[in-house]
Structure formats: structure tokens, C-alpha cells
Design a protein around this motif. Structure first.
Motif, PDB file in Angstrom:
ATOM      1  N   UNK A  54       0.884  -1.223  -0.104  1.00  0.00           N
ATOM      2  CA  UNK A  54       0.171  -0.019  -0.074  1.00  0.00           C
ATOM      3  C   UNK A  54       0.797   1.324  -0.025  1.00  0.00           C
ATOM      4  N   UNK A  55       1.914   1.154   0.927  1.00  0.00           N
ATOM      5  CA  UNK A  55       2.750   2.587   1.000  1.00  0.00           C
ATOM      6  C   UNK A  55       3.441   3.051   0.137  1.00  0.00           C
ATOM      7  N   UNK A  56       4.081   1.918  -0.678  1.00  0.00           N
ATOM      8  CA  UNK A  56       4.992   2.257  -1.879  1.00  0.00           C
ATOM      9  C   UNK A  56       4.154   3.099  -2.834  1.00  0.00           C
ATOM     10  N   UNK A  57       2.942   2.557  -3.255  1.00  0.00           N
ATOM     11  CA  UNK A  57       2.140   3.345  -4.160  1.00  0.00           C
ATOM     12  C   UNK A  57       1.600   5.022  -3.648  1.00  0.00           C
ATOM     13  N   UNK A  58       1.340   4.683  -2.294  1.00  0.00           N
ATOM     14  CA  UNK A  58       0.998   6.036  -1.657  1.00  0.00           C
ATOM     15  C   UNK A  58       1.903   7.200  -1.793  1.00  0.00           C
ATOM     16  N   UNK A  59       3.201   6.584  -1.561  1.00  0.00           N
ATOM     17  CA  UNK A  59       4.330   7.624  -1.511  1.00  0.00           C
ATOM     18  C   UNK A  59       4.567   8.105  -2.954  1.00  0.00           C
ATOM     19  N   UNK A  60       4.775   7.291  -3.824  1.00  0.00           N
ATOM     20  CA  UNK A  60       4.809   7.623  -5.343  1.00  0.00           C
ATOM     21  C   UNK A  60       3.722   8.472  -5.905  1.00  0.00           C
ATOM     22  N   UNK A  61       2.570   8.327  -5.501  1.00  0.00           N
ATOM     23  CA  UNK A  61       1.318   8.967  -5.864  1.00  0.00           C
ATOM     24  C   UNK A  61       1.626  10.423  -5.032  1.00  0.00           C
ATOM     25  N   UNK A  62       2.218  10.483  -4.002  1.00  0.00           N
ATOM     26  CA  UNK A  62       2.039  12.038  -3.414  1.00  0.00           C
ATOM     27  C   UNK A  62       3.518  12.732  -3.553  1.00  0.00           C
ATOM     28  N   UNK A  63       4.403  11.993  -4.420  1.00  0.00           N
ATOM     29  CA  UNK A  63       5.688  12.685  -5.014  1.00  0.00           C
ATOM     30  C   UNK A  63       6.533  12.611  -3.948  1.00  0.00           C
ATOM     31  N   UNK A 277      -3.410 -18.980  -9.051  1.00  0.00           N
ATOM     32  CA  UNK A 277      -2.859 -20.038  -7.901  1.00  0.00           C
ATOM     33  C   UNK A 277      -3.915 -19.687  -6.867  1.00  0.00           C
ATOM     34  N   UNK A 278      -3.429 -19.645  -5.369  1.00  0.00           N
ATOM     35  CA  UNK A 278      -4.298 -20.144  -4.560  1.00  0.00           C
ATOM     36  C   UNK A 278      -5.130 -18.749  -4.099  1.00  0.00           C
ATOM     37  N   UNK A 279      -6.394 -18.742  -3.493  1.00  0.00           N
ATOM     38  CA  UNK A 279      -6.877 -17.630  -3.131  1.00  0.00           C
ATOM     39  C   UNK A 279      -6.335 -16.744  -2.353  1.00  0.00           C
ATOM     40  N   UNK A 280      -6.559 -15.250  -2.834  1.00  0.00           N
ATOM     41  CA  UNK A 280      -5.467 -14.085  -2.136  1.00  0.00           C
ATOM     42  C   UNK A 280      -6.369 -12.855  -2.245  1.00  0.00           C
ATOM     43  N   UNK A 281      -6.077 -11.730  -1.403  1.00  0.00           N
ATOM     44  CA  UNK A 281      -6.778 -10.469  -1.329  1.00  0.00           C
ATOM     45  C   UNK A 281      -6.269  -9.766  -2.733  1.00  0.00           C
ATOM     46  N   UNK A 282      -6.946  -8.619  -3.072  1.00  0.00           N
ATOM     47  CA  UNK A 282      -6.538  -7.959  -4.012  1.00  0.00           C
ATOM     48  C   UNK A 282      -5.702  -6.969  -3.528  1.00  0.00           C
ATOM     49  N   UNK A 283      -4.768  -6.375  -4.282  1.00  0.00           N
ATOM     50  CA  UNK A 283      -3.698  -5.348  -3.821  1.00  0.00           C
ATOM     51  C   UNK A 283      -4.389  -4.367  -3.158  1.00  0.00           C
ATOM     52  N   UNK A 284      -3.676  -3.854  -1.844  1.00  0.00           N
ATOM     53  CA  UNK A 284      -4.322  -2.837  -1.058  1.00  0.00           C
ATOM     54  C   UNK A 284      -4.351  -1.279  -1.746  1.00  0.00           C
ATOM     55  N   UNK A 285      -3.418  -1.224  -2.601  1.00  0.00           N
ATOM     56  CA  UNK A 285      -3.477   0.086  -3.088  1.00  0.00           C
ATOM     57  C   UNK A 285      -4.572   0.073  -4.126  1.00  0.00           C
ATOM     58  N   UNK A 286      -4.908  -0.833  -4.848  1.00  0.00           N
ATOM     59  CA  UNK A 286      -5.834  -1.005  -6.054  1.00  0.00           C
ATOM     60  C   UNK A 286      -7.414  -1.060  -5.372  1.00  0.00           C
ATOM     61  N   UNK A 287      -7.433  -1.764  -4.186  1.00  0.00           N
ATOM     62  CA  UNK A 287      -8.742  -1.717  -3.367  1.00  0.00           C
ATOM     63  C   UNK A 287      -8.859  -0.396  -2.814  1.00  0.00           C
ATOM     64  N   UNK A 288      -8.035   0.524  -2.288  1.00  0.00           N
ATOM     65  CA  UNK A 288      -8.236   1.780  -1.552  1.00  0.00           C
ATOM     66  C   UNK A 288      -8.241   2.807  -2.534  1.00  0.00           C
ATOM     67  N   UNK A 289      -7.606   2.914  -3.491  1.00  0.00           N
ATOM     68  CA  UNK A 289      -7.519   4.243  -4.397  1.00  0.00           C
ATOM     69  C   UNK A 289      -8.289   3.778  -5.800  1.00  0.00           C
ATOM     70  N   UNK A 290      -8.541   2.527  -6.320  1.00  0.00           N
ATOM     71  CA  UNK A 290      -8.719   2.721  -7.518  1.00  0.00           C
ATOM     72  C   UNK A 290     -10.133   1.879  -7.683  1.00  0.00           C
ATOM     73  N   UNK A 291     -10.126   0.696  -7.365  1.00  0.00           N
ATOM     74  CA  UNK A 291     -11.453  -0.218  -7.242  1.00  0.00           C
ATOM     75  C   UNK A 291     -11.955  -0.449  -5.717  1.00  0.00           C
ATOM     76  N   UNK A 352      -1.013   8.422  -9.471  1.00  0.00           N
ATOM     77  CA  UNK A 352      -1.791   7.356  -9.002  1.00  0.00           C
ATOM     78  C   UNK A 352      -2.282   6.545 -10.028  1.00  0.00           C
ATOM     79  N   UNK A 353      -2.714   7.031 -11.155  1.00  0.00           N
ATOM     80  CA  UNK A 353      -3.308   6.396 -12.378  1.00  0.00           C
ATOM     81  C   UNK A 353      -2.131   5.496 -13.129  1.00  0.00           C
ATOM     82  N   UNK A 354      -0.929   6.132 -13.232  1.00  0.00           N
ATOM     83  CA  UNK A 354       0.133   5.597 -13.807  1.00  0.00           C
ATOM     84  C   UNK A 354       0.659   4.266 -12.688  1.00  0.00           C
ATOM     85  N   UNK A 355       0.680   4.581 -11.450  1.00  0.00           N
ATOM     86  CA  UNK A 355       0.740   3.448 -10.502  1.00  0.00           C
ATOM     87  C   UNK A 355      -0.052   2.198 -10.689  1.00  0.00           C
ATOM     88  N   UNK A 356      -1.222   2.620 -10.808  1.00  0.00           N
ATOM     89  CA  UNK A 356      -2.441   1.862 -10.979  1.00  0.00           C
ATOM     90  C   UNK A 356      -2.263   0.819 -12.516  1.00  0.00           C
TER      91      UNK A 356
END
Length: 448
Positions: A54-63, A277-291, A352-356
């Protein structure tokens, strides 16, 4: 903390980190890809270690995390190639275990809000990177040199073939109908009666305008409603790119509803993103900011829910790298139109959109993300016993010269005259295969 963790995790590729205090760290085996990253705040040395997905995407998004050498793509490729090493870090292993147990609850009111968050963004944004038909799902690349427009046309044709549109006048429900492109295509190609449902106000408005402009408002109707509110029976049901928003807690409800809406001899096709592969959660950055509210299924979860619903799985196909290529096209178009996107929103939104877009492309190329197409029916004998009918239908349609049709913004995309639509089962015989041109019962044709 974060620089120390990277020493444990990054074994492949070449990553150079300039931390928040200005210290330089090197990781990897000196092989490509190469990337230099700068952290522009001291606190990132610690906060990035807590939940890096989550936080790497947030840091990139926030510059606050910038790329000094290489690209964001290079950084995320290095992360993907070393992803299995994150399990060696006890905290990440625990966090991953907890996240796997999370299952999205998605009641109708919340579903509407989640859809509005993404799909009610400015139409100008989507025009910057989607094809003219605004197909916002995995395209289908028959050849390496296919354009995005060609590949999206291939995708619609591929899905239509699996719907077994063997006669005109079939009633078809499109769950998650987007900007209307697939519904309009099916109405033109096979003379079906289409009902599309979406929760996006903007998509509904555009879809209705497109149907009217194409002269198809009498056969293609779009409704602003949740699929759970739909009643009646349909000969065919299709859902493309919507199952990701259902939520794991609602899989049983989704397939039970499909069973209730499907006619006794009906056929459904589900096209969705999942994990190989096995069931897993969606990426937290995508869940919080995109979908927000989104989740991805493994086939084990899908099949278990289908079995409980009483439906039969009649065909499955895995599209492996097609979405990676689709996302590459979207990313390149978006990056080329960055100033225009920033004028609609701002630089933070663009990052944010580029990271997504990069994160998702990397997920399909180097991780376990894939697209599955599952064909379903109440009865196992309503379809031919071989897949030749799909191949023959697609071959026949590729040979047809298409004329322009009005797209979402008044532009023109491929279509064809109504009188050239499929009119009989003989249309499935082009190129030879499972259907016979001779007269006879449908049952005989299925076995011929």
C-alpha cells in the motif's frame, strides 16, 4: 527498517535506494532491470516497512518516492520478481495471512458508491487511453501487431462465439454493461434483444445515447440498476469485467442469481480477472484508491460457488498475457496524454493512475493474475459437444467487411448492417466443423 528489509527481499534485479537521510543502498545481483529510487522524507524509512504493498504506491502518488534512474515499471518488475521473498519477513507473512481471510461484503448501496468512485470519473479521462468503443476490459490479441482497437474487436467477437447466438431474437442480459459497446455489438452481429445493467450513472447515460444514435433503442435497453434487482428469464447472459466487484462473500449469491435469471436452455459467459494460484486478497493500493470493494477470485472459489448454484461449467479458457498487452497499450496512451489528464485532474492523480496501470500490467506479466472466461448452462446438452462452433463463428465474422458505427463520443467504430446478422445455425458452419448445413433437429446438429 525499510532499507534493512530490502536487503532480505531483493535478490534478483538491481535496485539502488537513496533513503530519507540521503544514504545510498544497493540491492540485487546486478542483473536487469535497473532502478534508482529516492525517498524524499525520513519517515518513509519506517512507514514503507509496515505495509509496502500500500505505502509504496501512496508515496509515489504523493511525490515522496521518486524514480531517479529507470522507470516505475522497472521498480515494480523488480518487486514482482522478488515477491516470494517477502514471505521470509515475519511481519509480511503475518499481514499476508490476515489479508487472505478478508472477504468483501458488497450490499447494493455500497456497490453503487464503489462503482461511482471509478466509473463516474470524467469521460475525458477514459478517452485518453481506451479504444474508441471504450472497452474497459481485457482485449484479445490474435497477432502480436494487433492494435488496441483490433484486439478489442477480437474480444467482443470471441465472447459472442461462446454465447452460441444460433438464432435471432434471443433475449440477452449484459451484467455490468459499461458504456454499451458489447451490447450494441451483439445486437448488430446476431440480432439479439439486449438488456444491459450498470450502476454507473455516467456509463448509463452514454450507453443510452449510443443506442439511440445507432438506431438500436428498440432492441438494446440499458438500465441503471444492480444485477440483484433484475427479474425475468434470459436466453443468454454475459458479464465482462463486473465479477471483480461482486465480493468474495457474495459469490454464492451471484451464481444463484444467474441460475434464476437463465432460461432452461440458456447459456451464460463470465469474463473476469482472477488469480492462477491459491485464493488471495486484491492489492491494497488498488482496493483503496482505484476499485474500492473489488476482489479477485481463484478458480477454486468460482467453481465451488458454481457447483452450489446448480449450474454446469461447459467451457473454461484462461487468457494469460492478453491483459498485460492491453494494459501496456493503456499505459502508453495514458503517458502520452499525461498533460491532458493533469488538466482534467492534477499531477497527483496522474501519478496514482500511472501506478495503477503499471502495477496491474506487472501483475499479469510476472505474478499470478490472469483472465478467465467461464461458459455456464443449466443443461449440459444445450451446446455442441466440441468447440468447433466457436472457431467457425469467429472465422466467419472476421471475414465480414464492417461499416462504421457511432461510438461513445460520436466517433465511429466497427459495425455492420443488420441484414447481414446471423440468421440460422448454418452460419456456424463456415470453415467446416461441428454444425451441419443440412436440415435436421438441433440435437442432431449438436452431435454432427
Amino acid at each position: 527498517m525499510f532499507p534493512a528489509i530490502l536487503k532480505t527481499v531483493i535478490r534478483t534485479g538491481s535496485l539502488r535506494l537513496i533513503d530519507g537521510a540521503g544514504r545510498i543502498h544497493g540491492y540485487g545481483d546486478a542483473s536487469p532491470p535497473y532502478c534508482t529510487v529516492r525517498l524524499r522524507a525520513r519517515h518513509l524509512n519506517y512507514t514503507l516497512a509496515l505495509n509496502p504493498e500500500l505505502s509504496i504506491g501512496e508515496a509515489y502518488m504523493n511525490g515522496l518516492l521518486t524514480i531517479e534512474d529507470g522507470s516505475l515499471y522497472d521498480l515494480l518488475e523488480i518487486a514482482a520478481k522478488n515477491f516470494q521473498n517477502f514471505e521470509r519477513v515475519p511481519w509480511f507473512s503475518l499481514l499476508s495471512s490476515v489479508m487472505r481471510r478478508l472477504k468483501q461484503y458488497n450490499p447494493i448501496d455500497r456497490a453503487r458508491g464503489n462503482v461511482a468512485h471509478h466509473y463516474d470519473l470524467s469521460g475525458q479521462l477514459y478517452d485518453l487511453f481506451l479504444d474508441k468503443d471504450r472497452q474497459y476490459s481485457c482485449a484479445y490479441f490474435l497477432r502480436a501487431g494487433d492494435s488496441l482497437e483490433t484486439a478489442q474487436e477480437n474480444k467482443k467477437r470471441h465472447i459472442a462465439a461462446k454465447l452460441f447466438l444460433d438464432r435471432p431474437g434471443l433475449s440477452l442480459l449484459d451484467i455490468g454493461s459499461g458504456w454499451g459497446g458489447l451490447g450494441l455489438y451483439l445486437a448488430e452481429e446476431a440480432a439479439v434483444e439486449v438488456t444491459g445493467v450498470t450502476l454507473s450513472v455516467e456509463q448509463h447515460k452514454v450507453s443510452e445515447a449510443r443506442a439511440a444514435a445507432a438506431g438500436l433503442a428498440d432492441r438494446v435497453r440499458f438500465q441503471l440498476r444492480d444485477y440483484r434487482e433484475v427479474t425475468g428469464k434470459y436466453d443468454r447472459i454475459v458479464s465482462v469485467g463486473m465479477f471483480e466487484h461482486v465480493g468474495k462473500k457474495n459469490y454464492n449469491e451471484f451464481f444463484t442469481k444467474l441460475n434464476g435469471l437463465l432460461a432452461e436452455d440458456g447459456i451464460a459467459v463470465l469474463h473476469a480477472i482472477g488469480f492462477a494460484d491459491a485464493p488471495a486478497p486484491i492489492n491494497p493500493f488498488i482496493r483503496k484508491y482505484i476499485f474500492p470493494g473489488a476482489d479477485l477470485a481463484s478458480l477454486s472459489e468460482v467453481f465451488a460457488a458454481v457447483e452450489r448454484s446448480g449450474l454446469n461449467v461447459t467451457d473454461v479458457e484462461i487468457l494469460r498475457l492478453h491483459y498485460a498487452e492491453t494494459l501496456r497499450h493503456w499505459r502508453e496512451r495514458f503517458m502520452a496524454n499525461w498533460p491532458r489528464a493533469a488538466a482534467v485532474y492534477d499531477e497527483r492523480f496522474c501519478r496514482m493512475w500511472e501506478f495503477y496501470l503499471v502495477l496491474c500490467e506487472i501483475g499479469f506479466r510476472f505474478r499470478s493474475m490472469m483472465v478467465f472466461q467461464v461458459q455456464l448452462a443449466k443443461k449440459p446438452d444445450v451446446l455442441p459437444v466440441t468447440r468447433d462452433y466457436m472457431v467457425n463463428w469467429e472465422r466467419a465474422r472476421r471475414q465480414v467487411t464492417r461499416r462504421p458505427m457511432r461510438a461513445s463520443g460520436g466517433a465511429h467504430v466497427a459495425s455492420r448492417p443488420r441484414h447481414q446478422c446471423l440468421r440460422s445455425k448454418a452460419d456456424f458452419t463456415a470453415g467446416g466443423g461441428s454444425f451441419t448445413r443440412s436440415a435436421g433437429s438441433l440435437q442432431q446438429a449438436r452431435w454432427s
